[in-house]
Design a protein around this motif. Structure first.
Motif, short mmCIF file in Angstrom:
data_model
loop_
_atom_site.label_atom_id
_atom_site.label_comp_id
_atom_site.label_asym_id
_atom_site.label_seq_id
_atom_site.Cartn_x
_atom_site.Cartn_y
_atom_site.Cartn_z
N THR A 120 5.01 -0.26 0.11
CA THR A 120 3.97 0.96 -0.79
C THR A 120 3.36 1.64 0.31
OG1 THR A 120 4.10 -1.26 -2.14
CG2 THR A 120 2.10 -0.46 -1.70
N ARG A 156 5.74 3.10 -3.17
CA ARG A 156 4.32 2.41 -4.65
C ARG A 156 3.17 3.24 -4.16
NH1 ARG A 156 6.46 -1.69 -7.88
NH2 ARG A 156 8.12 -2.34 -6.70
N THR A 158 -1.03 3.02 -3.75
CA THR A 158 -2.56 1.95 -4.10
C THR A 158 -3.39 3.49 -3.46
OG1 THR A 158 -2.02 0.18 -4.24
CG2 THR A 158 -4.14 1.11 -3.98
N HIS A 370 0.39 -5.75 1.93
CA HIS A 370 -0.05 -5.62 -0.45
C HIS A 370 -1.06 -6.09 -0.52
CE1 HIS A 370 4.64 -4.59 0.87
NE2 HIS A 370 4.33 -3.54 -0.05
N TRP A 375 -1.13 -5.49 -4.46
CA TRP A 375 -0.28 -5.51 -5.19
C TRP A 375 0.07 -6.94 -4.25
CZ3 TRP A 375 2.68 -2.05 -7.70
CH2 TRP A 375 2.36 -1.40 -7.59
#
Length: 455
Positions: A120, A156, A158, A370, A375
């Motif tokens: 991520t 992933r 953000t 995370h 997340w």
């Protein structure tokens, strides 16, 4: 989304970092994108299981990234200078970005992250518009390019869509106008920023957060607009904070307080907020961040590359500020190195060893990273968590030798991103035996994407 008909897979982990312990022989059952069971003391791989040899960690979180800075690697290491001279080179690269070239570069950068065990990324995104400040036909074309790039690289994201409306501090309500480079960063006002950012939507691999570039880039009376936007969506909010002494001096001159106090007074601090760098802080600043549970993202490889200084990470964590890690300008992309550097920097400052255990550093690199990115269901190898993990080789020239029970210490204090053998995201094997599954020649793709941005 996991359903009853979703594909079931079993991974057998030769060694696994579970909570704070290294466990040998762990079977992890995955259905869809979730871990459904974790079974210890499984001495041999179950029939049909995918075998991951080495130490398997929860997926690493890169909590602070500027993808286009990857094009600066090597170039900005020539000669001397300061953050401010480095910034001029950065602007020259930003000036040449288009949605197409940014997508190509970010896809390669995120693939490099996947190879480094990063599952991520928090993309602190402020290159919003065309050169000169004109909006694209899709005002979020640049952000959408980053989201799509992450999907193609298999990780992933953000997207921390960043408010950047001024070039410096003037008064409570007004900042200096953006310079010619910064026009493409600016929406004019934070209200216009909020309107544009509201059109961005979460999706399976992507979540939308907010960022305040810095107290230099958002006038004090507009800080609350960004904070309220993030709060109303329960979204993460990040901010570059006290990275440079000059930022503190300018804030004191205009507002008669530190940047941290200014953010506190305008409702920016809190448990969904992360200050990035947090380098030059007063004792009161540390207390404000800790009492509000505002996070701290340390980026040691960038902070040392730019000669920014060493932030008070130990005191911040002791005060109540959770720590995460980022590769920021991508002088290197290696979260294990960021974790190691945070400890080693503190040793140089204090002349004392052992400020964090390997387990504590891995928590910053995984679960707390995370959480800082929104997340909370990632960052642990446990039932119900997202099936995101990375395997570090224990038989390379850097990692061979230590006892298996010391595998976490070996990973943190000796391994590099080159030792990542496997990366799994949402149950899907994105990196297998050190090779990216869908982008076979990441180095070549990176070279081409960077070359496209040269004069």
């Amino acid at each position: 989304m996991t359903t009853d008909t979703a594909k079931a897979t079993t991974y057998w982990l030769e060694h696994a970092w579970l909570d704070t312990n290294v466990e040998p022989g762990v079977a992890v059952d995955v259905t869809g994108d979730r871990i459904t069971a974790v079974r210890k003391e499984v001495e041999t791989p179950p029939p049909g299981a995918t075998v991951l040899r080495g130490l398997t960690l929860p997926g690493l979180a890169n909590a602070h990234s500027h993808a286009f800075h990857r094009a600066l690697r090597g170039t900005v290491q020539v000669g001397s200078g300061t953050f401010w001279t480095w910034r001029e080179v950065m602007y020259s690269v930003a000036d040449r970005l288009t949605p197409e070239t940014y997508h190509a570069l970010a896809r390669a950068v995120y693939a490099e992250m996947a190879l480094a065990g990063i599952t991520t990324v928090g993309e602190f995104h402020y290159v919003h518009h065309a050169r000169g400040g004109a909006a694209y036909a899709d005002p979020n074309a640049m952000g959408e390019a980053l989201i799509e790039a992450a999907a193609e690289a298999g990780i992933r994201i953000t997207l921390l869509d960043t408010a950047y409306v001024a070039s410096g501090l003037l008064t409570e309500s007004r900042g200096e106008p953006p310079n010619r480079h910064q026009l493409r960063f600016s929406d004019g006002t934070t209200e216009a920023w909020a309107e544009r950012a509201s059109a961005l939507k979460d999706r399976e691999h992507a979540r939308i957060g907010a960022a305040i570039h810095s107290v230099r880039a958002v006038p004090a009376r507009q800080l609350g607009v960004v904070a309220e936007w993030a709060s109303s969506r329960r979204a993460p909010l990040h901010v570059h904070l006290s990275e440079q002494k000059a930022e503190n001096e300018a804030c004191e001159a205009v507002h008669r307080c530190t940047p941290t106090r200014l953010l506190a007074d305008h409702g920016v601090l809190g448990p969904r907020t992360t200050g990035v760098h947090n380098t030059h802080l007063t004792d009161e600043d540390v207390a404000l961040l800790g009492r509000s549970s505002t996070g701290t993202c340390m980026c040691p490889t960038t902070e040392r590359d730019l000669a920014d200084g060493i932030g008070p990470a130990v005191r911040l964590q002791q005060a109540g500020s959770p720590l995460s890690l980022g590769s920021d300008s991508h002088a290197v992309i290696d979260i294990l190195e960021e974790a190691r550097a945070m400890e080693l920097n503190e040793r140089l400052r204090s002349h004392t060893r052992g400020h964090w255990t390997a387990a504590a550093l891995l928590r910053a690199a995984t679960a707390d990273g995370h959480a800082a990115l929104g997340w909370p269901d990632a960052g642990a190898i446990e039932s119900g968590a997202l099936a995101d993990f990375a395997t570090v080789a224990l038989d390379s020239v850097r990692t061979a030798g230590p006892l298996p029970r010391l595998a976490a210490e070996t990973a943190v204090f000796a391994a590099t991103s080159a030792d990542v053998r496997h990366t799994v995201v949402g149950g899907r094997h994105v990196v297998r035996d050190g090779e990216h599954a869908s982008i076979p020649d990441v180095a070549g793709v990176l070279a081409g994407a960077v070359a496209a941005l040269r004069d």
